[in-house]
Write a protein that holds these residues in place. Structure first.
Motif, PDB file in Angstrom:
ATOM      1  N   HIS A 294      31.203  44.306  48.151  1.00  0.00           N
ATOM      2  CA  HIS A 294      30.337  43.657  49.127  1.00  0.00           C
ATOM      3  C   HIS A 294      28.913  43.815  48.613  1.00  0.00           C
ATOM      4  O   HIS A 294      28.442  44.949  48.437  1.00  0.00           O
ATOM      5  N   GLU A 295      28.297  42.696  48.336  1.00  0.00           N
ATOM      6  CA  GLU A 295      26.906  42.713  47.849  1.00  0.00           C
ATOM      7  C   GLU A 295      26.694  43.746  46.750  1.00  0.00           C
ATOM      8  O   GLU A 295      25.873  44.637  46.844  1.00  0.00           O
ATOM      9  N   ASP A 296      27.471  43.646  45.698  1.00  0.00           N
ATOM     10  CA  ASP A 296      27.318  44.486  44.517  1.00  0.00           C
ATOM     11  C   ASP A 296      27.584  45.969  44.740  1.00  0.00           C
ATOM     12  O   ASP A 296      27.137  46.821  43.971  1.00  0.00           O
ATOM     13  N   GLN A 297      28.288  46.278  45.787  1.00  0.00           N
ATOM     14  CA  GLN A 297      28.744  47.656  46.008  1.00  0.00           C
ATOM     15  C   GLN A 297      30.268  47.630  46.101  1.00  0.00           C
ATOM     16  O   GLN A 297      30.814  46.724  46.741  1.00  0.00           O
ATOM     17  N   ILE A 298      30.911  48.615  45.496  1.00  0.00           N
ATOM     18  CA  ILE A 298      32.355  48.744  45.719  1.00  0.00           C
ATOM     19  C   ILE A 298      32.534  49.375  47.094  1.00  0.00           C
ATOM     20  O   ILE A 298      32.038  50.481  47.350  1.00  0.00           O
ATOM     21  N   VAL A 299      33.225  48.664  47.978  1.00  0.00           N
ATOM     22  CA  VAL A 299      33.354  49.144  49.362  1.00  0.00           C
ATOM     23  C   VAL A 299      34.801  49.433  49.737  1.00  0.00           C
ATOM     24  O   VAL A 299      35.096  49.720  50.889  1.00  0.00           O
ATOM     25  N   GLY A 300      35.687  49.330  48.753  1.00  0.00           N
ATOM     26  CA  GLY A 300      37.089  49.621  49.063  1.00  0.00           C
ATOM     27  C   GLY A 300      37.993  49.221  47.930  1.00  0.00           C
ATOM     28  O   GLY A 300      37.520  48.926  46.817  1.00  0.00           O
ATOM     29  N   GLU A 301      39.291  49.238  48.227  1.00  0.00           N
ATOM     30  CA  GLU A 301      40.278  48.924  47.193  1.00  0.00           C
ATOM     31  C   GLU A 301      41.499  48.288  47.832  1.00  0.00           C
ATOM     32  O   GLU A 301      41.795  48.558  48.996  1.00  0.00           O
ATOM     33  N   THR A 302      42.162  47.445  47.051  1.00  0.00           N
ATOM     34  CA  THR A 302      43.400  46.851  47.557  1.00  0.00           C
ATOM     35  C   THR A 302      44.523  47.873  47.408  1.00  0.00           C
ATOM     36  O   THR A 302      44.507  48.712  46.506  1.00  0.00           O
ATOM     37  N   THR A 303      45.491  47.752  48.304  1.00  0.00           N
ATOM     38  CA  THR A 303      46.675  48.607  48.180  1.00  0.00           C
ATOM     39  C   THR A 303      47.907  47.779  47.828  1.00  0.00           C
ATOM     40  O   THR A 303      48.912  48.330  47.388  1.00  0.00           O
ATOM     41  N   SER A 304      47.846  46.470  48.041  1.00  0.00           N
ATOM     42  CA  SER A 304      48.857  45.567  47.483  1.00  0.00           C
ATOM     43  C   SER A 304      48.332  44.134  47.567  1.00  0.00           C
ATOM     44  O   SER A 304      47.424  43.850  48.351  1.00  0.00           O
ATOM     45  N   GLY A 305      48.892  43.273  46.736  1.00  0.00           N
ATOM     46  CA  GLY A 305      48.464  41.875  46.725  1.00  0.00           C
ATOM     47  C   GLY A 305      49.617  40.996  46.297  1.00  0.00           C
ATOM     48  O   GLY A 305      50.419  41.389  45.447  1.00  0.00           O
ATOM     49  N   GLU A 306      49.700  39.819  46.883  1.00  0.00           N
ATOM     50  CA  GLU A 306      50.834  38.932  46.584  1.00  0.00           C
ATOM     51  C   GLU A 306      50.506  37.542  47.108  1.00  0.00           C
ATOM     52  O   GLU A 306      49.668  37.393  48.008  1.00  0.00           O
ATOM     53  N   TRP A 307      51.176  36.557  46.562  1.00  0.00           N
ATOM     54  CA  TRP A 307      51.035  35.213  47.118  1.00  0.00           C
ATOM     55  C   TRP A 307      51.931  35.093  48.338  1.00  0.00           C
ATOM     56  O   TRP A 307      53.092  35.509  48.309  1.00  0.00           O
ATOM     57  N   GLY A 308      51.386  34.544  49.421  1.00  0.00           N
ATOM     58  CA  GLY A 308      52.188  34.309  50.622  1.00  0.00           C
ATOM     59  C   GLY A 308      52.618  32.853  50.631  1.00  0.00           C
ATOM     60  O   GLY A 308      51.787  31.953  50.778  1.00  0.00           O
ATOM     61  N   TYR A 309      53.915  32.637  50.466  1.00  0.00           N
ATOM     62  CA  TYR A 309      54.396  31.246  50.333  1.00  0.00           C
ATOM     63  C   TYR A 309      54.452  30.529  51.669  1.00  0.00           C
ATOM     64  O   TYR A 309      54.391  29.313  51.718  1.00  0.00           O
TER      65      TYR A 309
END
Ligand SMILES: Cc1cc2nc3c(=O)[nH]c(=O)nc-3n(C[C@H](O)[C@H](O)[C@H](O)COP(=O)(O)OP(=O)(O)OC[C@H]3O[C@@H](n4cnc5c(N)ncnc54)[C@H](O)[C@@H]3O)c2cc1C
Length: 813
Positions: free
Chosen positions: A747-762
């Motif tokens: 967010h605005e050049d700051q790391i503000v978190g991390e993903t815990t999973s990611g996937e395409w939702g069909y």
């Protein structure tokens, strides 16, 4: 030195890992601890290690450990007043392909989140760091400024000095010869007498399987590790390198040609080449190659022929390598677990026993491993989620052939990329569903889940099912269209997923309900119903999640992820009152997931059951004339039932389900379906890195219940003040890759978190990421960015409800 009669902790093994554990226990104030070493410290693998200390790792947990180690080592000499040769030279890691560059981008991103400055380089930048290297065929590389090498013996001695200064004891030339139990205490036997203690640690390096066998009578299992032979050689001094070093005032960085599978490092003025060769060799497995009782400070005979291809490749990369002959070769034993990660944590099945062994990078990881081990022992929990290294991740299927085949595979692919749609082929088919052959005939492309074979996706005629097709980070591939079709079948009709290996425990006896209420944060379901239960640790972090099916006041079935089998059994079994019965029935029952809007019509044809029973109910029924338990739940987020039946009955049930028109679907489709519902997956979205409040699971906490439960006070305090992070669902304007685990959220050049999973939702037609962000940004509509393989993509925080079917009307239909 005379051996003490008692100690709080006895550590068996004085390599870098055992000594670091002792040091960290002493730092935590546990000074009444003794380390037993059968020879001199470092006599196992440690003395001959090359001493390379990278921070790079594709695993978040291992990176945490290595980052900690390196920071510790930088200050250790001064802290304990023991001189150490630690050369922080930096390293260049070379990429031969665009996919490799993506791996580097991902690790650089993780490193950035952990405060490290890993830098992506062009070939010419690489050459500035390492002028003796050919770069014409490279796609680029990675600069790790904190990489370096250190003398492993000095490191171990420095840790030993620190531990002794704090009051811990080291008994050298004192082999442990066995263990026994007396009055709830351990008795460790040695040639010099017995030591009674509360806690034992197996840190015996490549002898860990031998020491592990002593614990089998106390509930333990054979340690799943294999000893590989690993070599590096040193050249004669190279004048050009000597001159360069003199002129520059520093050494060359370590070079890691990971696609060719070796490292090449400067050693004084010579070069040190260490390959991980495909034609590798496992040792001490057969009668004609027995493991000696003692191998202290010994090596295997040189076997340079095995390295020939690698030597030639390295000479083409750095021609100076060929300018001098070989001065010395080191061929030593190195223990490998079946996935190449070490074992650090509770010893499966054995009370008050821990293990820290099977390190392939024990010098780089020893510092962090000592910290983790000391936390396990003194607090029963660790600062970072350490599942990647938890010994309980391997269960009952790891026989010696499995361990050998996996060790050979992992060693030969030490630097391999771990692509999301790839399944490693060695040592497969360990645990099979009763309809396994049928699933394969249907086109099932199989993956291994705690040794159980499950279809990841179903191929059709003409689909490219080769291993090479999976060598990509993108979602594009032969599976993509098939996953889409499988998801649509579940959305529009009815799908069936053969799901053997769900971990399953039966708990019963007077007070079972009360016992469970004291372990979980929330409430128990009523009789005849099922509910999700979350088990916090003392910090309120998510230890595990189980489905609880209640059959009677004090009678429960608990169902959980395949991979969680031994972990979750441990959670349930710890402090189990004598009056209760807890049984692992994972191998007795197998499961089908049958779901989709037409699933009720399907069961109408083939089942004798009450199909009007609502969501989250269970019943004994007949399906295809066979006994089964029907559970009205669906991880896919559609109307559906889980069918739980015996191995004998399942083939008939499966055939009936198929004949009634169900479309088979696989684990990849299930993952896509669950993420659209925001359902969390264990050890991705749910881990001990996050509290229940951070994970947005407040509705599963019952603060006003009578029973205390682990982490209650911490969670109450957090609920009052508000968490610093919050779980969010994001729609990501992604490219051709979805966000992997631990991708940075900006967010605005700051790391503000991390993903815990990611996937395409069909079903929703979008790339979805679940993750954790700074709490004040967990607001629907807020624009963030997700960094995927080095590129930042726009992402939007979604309302705190499922993306698909937010009112759960389809589910409850
Ligand atoms: C050729 C080679 C190069 C390597 N290079 C690197 C590198 O560059 N970087 C890196 O990070 N790692 C490297 N490694 C790996 C590294 O050496 C190991 O991961 C590390 O040394 C493991 O340390 P440990 O303490 O677990 O085991 P060990 O060092 O093997 O220590 C175990 C100790 O337990 C003792 N023991 C066993 N049984 C008993 C008993 N019954 N009673 C008492 N004591 C007992 C043994 O004598 C031994 O001292 C290399 C390994 C090899 C073979």
């Amino acid at each position: 030195m005379s051996l003490p009669d008692t100690a709080r902790v006895v550590i068996i093994g004085g390599g870098v890992v055992g000594v670091s554990t002792l040091y960290h226990l002493a730092l935590a104030g546990w000074t009444d601890c003794v380390l037993l070493e059968k020879n001199e410290l470092t006599a196992g693998s440690t003395w001959h290690a090359a001493g390379n200390c990278p921070s790079f790792s594709g695993s978040w947990a291992v990176m945490n450990m290595q980052r900690y180690s390196l920071a510790l080592y930088r200050g250790l000499a001064e802290k304990v007043d023991y001189p150490m040769n630690y050369n922080v030279t930096g390293s260049v890691r070379l990429a031969h392909s665009a996919e490799r560059m993506r791996e580097f981008e991902r690790v650089a991103g993780m490193g950035r989140h952990q405060g490290m400055d890993l830098k992506i380089c062009t070939p010419s930048e690489l050459q500035e760091y390492h002028p003796f290297m050919e770069t014409h065929d490279l796609a680029g590389g990675l600069w790790d400024p904190m990489d370096g090498d250190m003398d492993p013996s000095q490191l171990t001695q420095a840790l030993a000095k620190g531990a002794r200064a704090l009051g811990a004891e080291i008994a050298r030339f004192t082999p442990a010869t066995g263990v026994s139990r007396d009055n709830g205490e351990w008795v460790v036997h040695t040639e010099k007498g017995d030591i009674r203690c509360d806690v034992v640690v197996n840190a015996a390096g490549y002898y860990a399987p031998r020491v592990g066998d002593w614990f089998v009578p106390f509930g333990g299992r054979p340690v799943p590790a294999t000893v590989m032979s690993h070599q590096y050689f040193l050249t004669e001094a190279i004048p050009e390198i000597e001159a360069w070093t003199k002129a520059q005032g520093h050494k060359l960085p370590i070079l890691r040609d990971v696609d060719s599978s070796y490292y090449l490092r400067q050693d004084v003025s010579a070069l040190n080449l260490g390959p991980y060769e495909r034609n590798c060799k496992a040792h001490w497995l057969t009668d004609d190659d027995p493991m000696p009782d003692d191998f202290s400070f010994q090596l295997y005979p040189d076997d340079l022929d095995r390295l020939e291809w690698y030597i030639e490749d390295a000479m083409a990369r750095v021609p100076l390598l060929g300018s001098q002959g070989v001065a010395r070769n080191i061929n030593g034993p190195i223990p490998y677990a079946p996935d190449g990660h070490p074992m650090i944590g509770p010893m499966p099945g054995v009370p008050n026993a821990f293990e820290a062994h099977s390190f392939t990078f024990g010098i780089a990881q020893g510092g962090g491993a000592g910290k983790v081990m000391a936390e396990w022992i003194t607090e029963g929990q660790t600062e970072w989620d350490m599942w990647a290294c938890d010994p309980r991740r391997f269960t009952d299927y790891t026989d010696p052939a499995f361990c050998r085949d996996k060790a050979m595979e992992v060693y030969g692919h030490e630097y391999a990329m771990h692509f999301p749609h790839h399944a490693w082929p060695a040592a497969r088919d360990r645990k099979l569903s009763p309809v396994h052959d049928r699933i394969v005939t249907l086109g099932g492309q199989m993956g291994s889940y705690n040794g159980w074979e499950r279809a990841n996706w179903f191929a059709k005629d003409g689909d490219d099912t080769s291993e090479s097709a999976t060598q990509t980070w993108t979602r594009k591939g032969p599976w993509q269209q098939r996953i889409k079709e499988e998801c649509e079948a579940v959305r529009d009709g009815v799908g069936v997923l053969d799901l053997p290996g769900f971990s399953r425990f039966e708990l019963s006896g007077p007070g079972a309900a009360e016992y469970l209420r004291g372990k979980i944060a929330g409430a128990l379901p009523k009789i005849g119903r099922m509910g999700l239960a979350y088990f916090p640790n003392d910090r309120g972090r998510v230890l595990t999640e189980m489905s609880v099916l209640r059959h009677g006041e004090d009678q429960f079935t608990l169902i959980t992820a395949a991979s969680a089998q031994w972990h979750d059994f441990d959670v349930l079994n710890r402090d189990l009152p004598d009056a209760l019965m807890l049984e692992d029935c994972t191998r007795d029952v197998t499961t089908l997931i049958v779901c989709g809007p037409a699933s009720r019509d399907l069961f109408d044809q083939i089942a004798e059951a009450d199909l009007t029973l609502g969501w989250l109910t269970h019943q004994q029924a007949k399906v295809a004339g066979r006994s089964a338990m029907l559970v009205r739940a669906s991880f896919a987020g559609e109307l559906g039932w889980e069918v739980h039946a015996s191995f004998e009955d399942m083939p008939a049930i499966f055939e009936a389900v198929m004949s009634a028109g169900a479309t088979p679907f696989g684990m990849f489709a299930l993952n896509a379906l669950r993420i659209e519902k925001g359902y969390r997956a264990w050890k991705g979205d749910l881990s001990t890195d996050y509290t229940l409040v951070e994970a947005g699971l407040e509705r599963f906490i019952k603060f006003d219940k009578r029973q205390d439960f682990p982490g209650k006070a911490a969670l109450e305090a957090e609920a009052q003040t508000g968490p610093s992070k919050r779980f969010v669902t994001l729609i990501v304007d992604a490219g051709d890759c979805d966000a992997p685990y631990m991708s940075n959220i900006w967010h605005e050049d700051q790391i503000v978190g991390e993903t815990t999973s990611g996937e395409w939702g069909y079903r929703v037609g979008a790339s979805i990421a679940l993750g954790m962000v700074q709490a004040d940004l967990a607001v629907p509509g807020i624009a963030l960015e997700v960094e995927i393989f080095g590129t930042r993509y726009n992402a939007t925080v979604q309302p705190h409800q499922p993306l698909w079917d937010p009112e759960n009307t389809r589910l409850k239909a």
